[in-house]
Write a protein that holds these residues in place. Structure first.
Motif, PDB file in Angstrom:
ATOM      1  N   GLY A 163      -4.846  -1.262 -49.938  1.00 10.40           N
ATOM      2  CA  GLY A 163      -4.940  -2.707 -49.781  1.00 10.40           C
ATOM      3  C   GLY A 163      -6.371  -3.201 -49.894  1.00 10.40           C
ATOM      4  O   GLY A 163      -6.643  -4.230 -50.517  1.00 10.40           O
ATOM      5  N   HIS A 164      -7.303  -2.440 -49.307  1.00  9.21           N
ATOM      6  CA  HIS A 164      -8.716  -2.823 -49.400  1.00  9.21           C
ATOM      7  C   HIS A 164      -9.199  -2.760 -50.850  1.00  9.21           C
ATOM      8  O   HIS A 164      -9.914  -3.655 -51.310  1.00  9.21           O
TER       9      HIS A 164
ATOM     10  N   GLU B 105      -0.699  -5.209 -47.542  1.00  6.62           N
ATOM     11  CA  GLU B 105      -0.856  -3.754 -47.496  1.00  6.62           C
ATOM     12  C   GLU B 105      -1.846  -3.348 -46.417  1.00  6.62           C
ATOM     13  O   GLU B 105      -1.635  -2.354 -45.724  1.00  6.62           O
ATOM     14  N   GLN B 106      -2.911  -4.113 -46.264  1.00  6.08           N
ATOM     15  CA  GLN B 106      -3.892  -3.804 -45.236  1.00  6.08           C
ATOM     16  C   GLN B 106      -3.276  -3.903 -43.844  1.00  6.08           C
ATOM     17  O   GLN B 106      -3.456  -3.010 -43.011  1.00  6.08           O
ATOM     18  N   VAL B 107      -2.535  -4.971 -43.608  1.00  9.26           N
ATOM     19  CA  VAL B 107      -1.941  -5.199 -42.289  1.00  9.26           C
ATOM     20  C   VAL B 107      -0.879  -4.146 -41.979  1.00  9.26           C
ATOM     21  O   VAL B 107      -0.872  -3.566 -40.890  1.00  9.26           O
TER      22      VAL B 107
ATOM     23  N   ALA C  34       0.103   8.848 -39.799  1.00 11.76           N
ATOM     24  CA  ALA C  34      -1.166   8.133 -39.645  1.00 11.76           C
ATOM     25  C   ALA C  34      -1.978   8.187 -40.939  1.00 11.76           C
ATOM     26  O   ALA C  34      -2.593   7.200 -41.339  1.00 11.76           O
ATOM     27  N   ALA C  35      -1.951   9.328 -41.599  1.00 10.85           N
ATOM     28  CA  ALA C  35      -2.667   9.463 -42.867  1.00 10.85           C
ATOM     29  C   ALA C  35      -2.050   8.567 -43.940  1.00 10.85           C
ATOM     30  O   ALA C  35      -2.762   7.960 -44.744  1.00 10.85           O
ATOM     31  N   LYS C  36      -0.724   8.486 -43.953  1.00 16.12           N
ATOM     32  CA  LYS C  36      -0.058   7.613 -44.924  1.00 16.12           C
ATOM     33  C   LYS C  36      -0.406   6.149 -44.661  1.00 16.12           C
ATOM     34  O   LYS C  36      -0.608   5.371 -45.585  1.00 16.12           O
ATOM     35  N   GLY C  37      -0.476   5.772 -43.385  1.00 16.72           N
ATOM     36  CA  GLY C  37      -0.864   4.411 -43.037  1.00 16.72           C
ATOM     37  C   GLY C  37      -2.292   4.117 -43.450  1.00 16.72           C
ATOM     38  O   GLY C  37      -2.594   3.038 -43.964  1.00 16.72           O
TER      39      GLY C  37
END
Length: 57
Positions: A42-43, A12-14, A32-35
């Protein structure tokens, strides 16, 4: 099971970081906000797994 959750967190982080950077490159702020949200999730999932490992011992 914990190893699978840790792998899921890292994935998820990647993916989140990749989506965020690609969206910034093409000036898509919503994407970008969704990413960024995916990366943050993920964090947090990773932190949860590390906390579980700490208290498991």
């Amino acid at each position: 099971m914990s190893a699978a959750e840790k792998a899921k967190a890292k994935a998820e982080q990647v993916v989140g970081k990749t989506v965020r950077k690609a969206a910034h490159a093409v000036h898509k702020d919503t994407l970008a906000a969704k990413g960024a949200a995916l990366e943050a999730r993920g964090h947090m999932r990773g932190k949860k797994e590390r906390a579980k490992d700490t208290f498991k011992g």
